[in-house]
Write a protein that holds these residues in place. Sequence first.
Motif, PDB file in Angstrom:
ATOM      1  N   ASN A  83      42.764  69.278  15.837  1.00 59.52           N
ATOM      2  CA  ASN A  83      42.611  68.269  17.026  1.00 59.52           C
ATOM      3  C   ASN A  83      42.455  66.937  16.545  1.00 59.52           C
ATOM      4  OD1 ASN A  83      42.900  67.760  20.066  1.00 59.52           O
ATOM      5  ND2 ASN A  83      40.750  67.420  19.862  1.00 59.52           N
ATOM      6  N   GLU A  84      41.780  66.879  15.517  1.00 63.07           N
ATOM      7  CA  GLU A  84      41.625  65.551  14.816  1.00 63.07           C
ATOM      8  C   GLU A  84      42.672  64.800  14.261  1.00 63.07           C
ATOM      9  OE1 GLU A  84      38.892  63.414  15.474  1.00 63.07           O
ATOM     10  OE2 GLU A  84      38.372  65.420  16.996  1.00 63.07           O
ATOM     11  N   VAL A  85      43.951  65.647  13.764  1.00 66.78           N
ATOM     12  CA  VAL A  85      44.896  65.137  13.083  1.00 66.78           C
ATOM     13  C   VAL A  85      45.948  64.512  14.322  1.00 66.78           C
ATOM     14  CG1 VAL A  85      47.126  65.824  11.725  1.00 66.78           C
ATOM     15  CG2 VAL A  85      44.973  67.114  11.530  1.00 66.78           C
ATOM     16  N   LYS A  86      46.022  63.247  13.935  1.00 68.16           N
ATOM     17  CA  LYS A  86      46.835  62.392  15.016  1.00 68.16           C
ATOM     18  C   LYS A  86      48.151  62.288  14.677  1.00 68.16           C
ATOM     19  CE  LYS A  86      42.599  61.593  17.105  1.00 68.16           C
ATOM     20  NZ  LYS A  86      42.377  62.502  18.135  1.00 68.16           N
ATOM     21  N   LYS A  87      48.719  62.198  13.769  1.00 69.39           N
ATOM     22  CA  LYS A  87      50.098  62.261  13.417  1.00 69.39           C
ATOM     23  C   LYS A  87      50.686  63.729  13.760  1.00 69.39           C
ATOM     24  CE  LYS A  87      49.711  59.061   9.319  1.00 69.39           C
ATOM     25  NZ  LYS A  87      50.174  58.693   8.119  1.00 69.39           N
ATOM     26  N   LYS A  88      51.846  63.696  14.779  1.00 70.26           N
ATOM     27  CA  LYS A  88      52.306  64.680  15.293  1.00 70.26           C
ATOM     28  C   LYS A  88      52.981  65.716  14.308  1.00 70.26           C
ATOM     29  CE  LYS A  88      53.064  62.913  19.841  1.00 70.26           C
ATOM     30  NZ  LYS A  88      54.187  62.819  20.945  1.00 70.26           N
ATOM     31  N   CYS A 163      42.866  80.318  16.407  1.00 71.24           N
ATOM     32  CA  CYS A 163      42.701  78.770  16.424  1.00 71.24           C
ATOM     33  C   CYS A 163      43.661  77.867  17.287  1.00 71.24           C
ATOM     34  CB  CYS A 163      42.520  78.133  14.906  1.00 71.24           C
ATOM     35  SG  CYS A 163      44.222  77.448  14.470  1.00 71.24           S
ATOM     36  N   ILE A 164      44.926  78.827  17.337  1.00 69.66           N
ATOM     37  CA  ILE A 164      45.904  77.898  18.325  1.00 69.66           C
ATOM     38  C   ILE A 164      45.544  77.988  19.548  1.00 69.66           C
ATOM     39  CG2 ILE A 164      48.172  78.002  19.036  1.00 69.66           C
ATOM     40  CD1 ILE A 164      47.916  77.059  16.107  1.00 69.66           C
ATOM     41  N   ILE A 165      44.907  79.182  19.998  1.00 64.49           N
ATOM     42  CA  ILE A 165      44.510  79.273  21.446  1.00 64.49           C
ATOM     43  C   ILE A 165      43.380  78.381  21.822  1.00 64.49           C
ATOM     44  CG2 ILE A 165      43.286  81.026  22.928  1.00 64.49           C
ATOM     45  CD1 ILE A 165      44.831  83.155  21.625  1.00 64.49           C
ATOM     46  N   TYR A 166      42.562  78.238  20.841  1.00 66.61           N
ATOM     47  CA  TYR A 166      41.552  77.428  21.059  1.00 66.61           C
ATOM     48  C   TYR A 166      41.877  76.078  21.049  1.00 66.61           C
ATOM     49  CZ  TYR A 166      38.193  81.520  20.387  1.00 66.61           C
ATOM     50  OH  TYR A 166      37.798  82.597  20.483  1.00 66.61           O
ATOM     51  N   LEU A 167      42.671  75.528  20.077  1.00 63.22           N
ATOM     52  CA  LEU A 167      43.258  74.354  20.049  1.00 63.22           C
ATOM     53  C   LEU A 167      44.006  73.922  21.499  1.00 63.22           C
ATOM     54  CD1 LEU A 167      44.108  71.670  18.607  1.00 63.22           C
ATOM     55  CD2 LEU A 167      45.989  73.014  17.606  1.00 63.22           C
ATOM     56  N   ALA A 168      44.612  74.915  22.018  1.00 59.67           N
ATOM     57  CA  ALA A 168      45.137  74.438  23.470  1.00 59.67           C
ATOM     58  C   ALA A 168      44.371  74.354  24.388  1.00 59.67           C
ATOM     59  CB  ALA A 168      46.272  75.807  23.787  1.00 59.67           C
ATOM     60  N   ILE A 170      41.381  72.987  23.614  1.00 57.74           N
ATOM     61  CA  ILE A 170      40.950  71.531  23.554  1.00 57.74           C
ATOM     62  C   ILE A 170      41.721  70.431  23.933  1.00 57.74           C
ATOM     63  CG2 ILE A 170      40.206  70.127  21.549  1.00 57.74           C
ATOM     64  CD1 ILE A 170      39.231  72.689  19.843  1.00 57.74           C
ATOM     65  N   ILE A 171      43.183  70.714  23.493  1.00 57.11           N
ATOM     66  CA  ILE A 171      43.997  69.728  23.972  1.00 57.11           C
ATOM     67  C   ILE A 171      43.997  69.481  25.651  1.00 57.11           C
ATOM     68  CG2 ILE A 171      46.320  69.261  24.273  1.00 57.11           C
ATOM     69  CD1 ILE A 171      46.862  70.601  21.429  1.00 57.11           C
ATOM     70  N   GLY A 172      43.567  70.525  26.353  1.00 62.91           N
ATOM     71  CA  GLY A 172      43.563  70.374  27.859  1.00 62.91           C
ATOM     72  C   GLY A 172      42.429  69.807  28.273  1.00 62.91           C
ATOM     73  N   ILE A 173      41.351  69.141  27.464  1.00 63.02           N
ATOM     74  CA  ILE A 173      40.408  68.406  28.044  1.00 63.02           C
ATOM     75  C   ILE A 173      40.612  67.080  28.190  1.00 63.02           C
ATOM     76  CG2 ILE A 173      38.109  67.669  27.250  1.00 63.02           C
ATOM     77  CD1 ILE A 173      37.784  70.253  25.374  1.00 63.02           C
ATOM     78  N   ASP A 174      40.141  66.621  29.352  1.00 62.63           N
ATOM     79  CA  ASP A 174      40.452  65.117  29.719  1.00 62.63           C
ATOM     80  C   ASP A 174      39.955  64.180  28.623  1.00 62.63           C
ATOM     81  OD1 ASP A 174      40.971  62.780  30.820  1.00 62.63           O
ATOM     82  OD2 ASP A 174      40.206  63.459  33.085  1.00 62.63           O
ATOM     83  N   PRO A 175      40.838  63.369  28.114  1.00 67.12           N
ATOM     84  CA  PRO A 175      40.306  62.340  27.009  1.00 67.12           C
ATOM     85  C   PRO A 175      39.248  61.404  27.690  1.00 67.12           C
ATOM     86  CG  PRO A 175      42.744  62.508  27.108  1.00 67.12           C
ATOM     87  CD  PRO A 175      42.244  63.274  28.219  1.00 67.12           C
ATOM     88  N   GLU A 176      39.204  61.204  29.055  1.00 71.53           N
ATOM     89  CA  GLU A 176      38.202  60.274  29.560  1.00 71.53           C
ATOM     90  C   GLU A 176      36.813  60.755  29.129  1.00 71.53           C
ATOM     91  OE1 GLU A 176      38.751  59.906  33.798  1.00 71.53           O
ATOM     92  OE2 GLU A 176      40.727  58.706  33.412  1.00 71.53           O
ATOM     93  N   TYR A 177      36.502  61.985  28.971  1.00 73.92           N
ATOM     94  CA  TYR A 177      35.196  62.543  28.438  1.00 73.92           C
ATOM     95  C   TYR A 177      34.938  61.813  27.326  1.00 73.92           C
ATOM     96  CZ  TYR A 177      35.093  66.076  32.333  1.00 73.92           C
ATOM     97  OH  TYR A 177      35.338  66.700  33.218  1.00 73.92           O
ATOM     98  N   TYR A 178      35.825  61.913  26.333  1.00 79.05           N
ATOM     99  CA  TYR A 178      35.693  61.215  25.000  1.00 79.05           C
ATOM    100  C   TYR A 178      35.245  59.821  24.931  1.00 79.05           C
ATOM    101  CZ  TYR A 178      36.862  66.281  23.420  1.00 79.05           C
ATOM    102  OH  TYR A 178      37.073  67.352  23.288  1.00 79.05           O
ATOM    103  N   GLU A 179      36.107  59.372  25.777  1.00 78.00           N
ATOM    104  CA  GLU A 179      36.085  57.763  25.831  1.00 78.00           C
ATOM    105  C   GLU A 179      34.601  57.299  26.408  1.00 78.00           C
ATOM    106  OE1 GLU A 179      39.350  56.808  28.562  1.00 78.00           O
ATOM    107  OE2 GLU A 179      40.916  57.289  27.001  1.00 78.00           O
ATOM    108  N   ALA A 180      34.389  58.016  27.591  1.00 79.00           N
ATOM    109  CA  ALA A 180      33.106  57.732  28.092  1.00 79.00           C
ATOM    110  C   ALA A 180      32.018  58.045  26.992  1.00 79.00           C
ATOM    111  CB  ALA A 180      32.684  58.589  29.300  1.00 79.00           C
ATOM    112  N   ALA A 181      32.046  59.099  26.219  1.00 84.90           N
ATOM    113  CA  ALA A 181      31.130  59.431  25.115  1.00 84.90           C
ATOM    114  C   ALA A 181      30.962  58.505  24.092  1.00 84.90           C
ATOM    115  CB  ALA A 181      31.119  60.843  24.496  1.00 84.90           C
TER     116      ALA A 181
END
Length: 289
Positions: A83-88, A163-168, A170-181
Motif C-alpha cells: 500500500n506504500e508503493v505509490k507508483k501504479k 495479502c491481496i485480500i488485506y490490501l483491498a 486497506i485501499i478501502g480506508i478513507d484517506p482522510e483518516y491518514y491526513e488527520a493523523a
Amino acid sequence: MIIPGVIYLFINNYLPMLGLIIAFKDVNFAKGILASDWIGLKNFEYLFKTEDAWIITRNTLLYNIAFIILNLVIAVGIAILLNEVKKKVAARFYQSIVLIPYLISMVIVGYLVLAMLSGETGFINKQILPFFGIDPISWYSEPKYWPFILVIVNIWKNVGYLCIIYLAAIIGIDPEYYEAATIDGAGKWRQITQITIPLIAPVITIMTLLQIGRIFYSDFGLFYQVPLNTGELLSTTNVVDTYVYRALINLGDIGMSSAAGLYQSVVGFVLVILSNYIVSKRNRDNALF
C-alpha cells in the motif's frame, strides 16, 4: 436467484453425507453398502487404538495453527508495504509477483522443492551448504526438518493471495483518516497501529474464522506431493487427509478411511462453532463498553 446455488450445495455437499453410514459398516461390495454388516464404532475403535490417530491429529492441528498465525502476520505486513508503493506500475508488478506462487500447482511446487533439496543435485546441498562448510543433508530421510520446510512452502505459496485480500481492505480506508493523523503528528507506525490494523480488523476476523473452520483439514498436495510420499517422513508429514487417502488406496479399508474422514468433519465443525461463539461474545462485550 439462489435456487441454482441451493441445488448445487444439496447435490455436492449434503447428498454425499448419506455416505457417512460407511464409517459404521464392514463394507462388502458383494452385499452392497446398505446390506453390509453393521459394526457400530469398531472402525473408530481400531483407528484410535493405533498411534496414527494421535500423530495425524497433532500434525494437522499444529501445522494449521502455525499456518494461520504466520500467514496472517506476514500477509498483513506485505499488504501494508504494498500500500506504500505509490507508483501504479511498480505496485501492480509487486502484486503480481507475490500472487504468482498461489497460481502454481502443488505438483510443480513439489518438484521445485525437490530441485532445492535433492541429495544429489539439490541447490542447497550443492551450493548453499558447502559455502558454510556444512556437509550435505539427506532431507528426504530426516523428519525433523520437515515442519520448517512445510511451513515455509505454505507461506510462500499462500501469503500472496491473502495479502491481496488485506490490501483491498486497506485501499478501502478513507484517506482522510491518514491526513488527520499526519496533521496531528502521527508517524507511519502510529498510523499503521492506530488506523490501518483496527479498520481492517473485521476482514482479519472473517478470514481467520474461515481458516479456523478448516483447521482440521489440510492441503493434501502440500503434505503428499511436496514430501514425495516418503515413508520415512510420515511422523511429521502425515495428516488426516493423507491418512484417509493412504487408508483407502494402500489398505483398501473404506470403512476406516470413512471413520477418519467423519472424525475430521466433526472436530472441524465443533471448532468453527466454538471459534464463532467466542468472537461473537467478544464483539457483544465490546459493544456494551
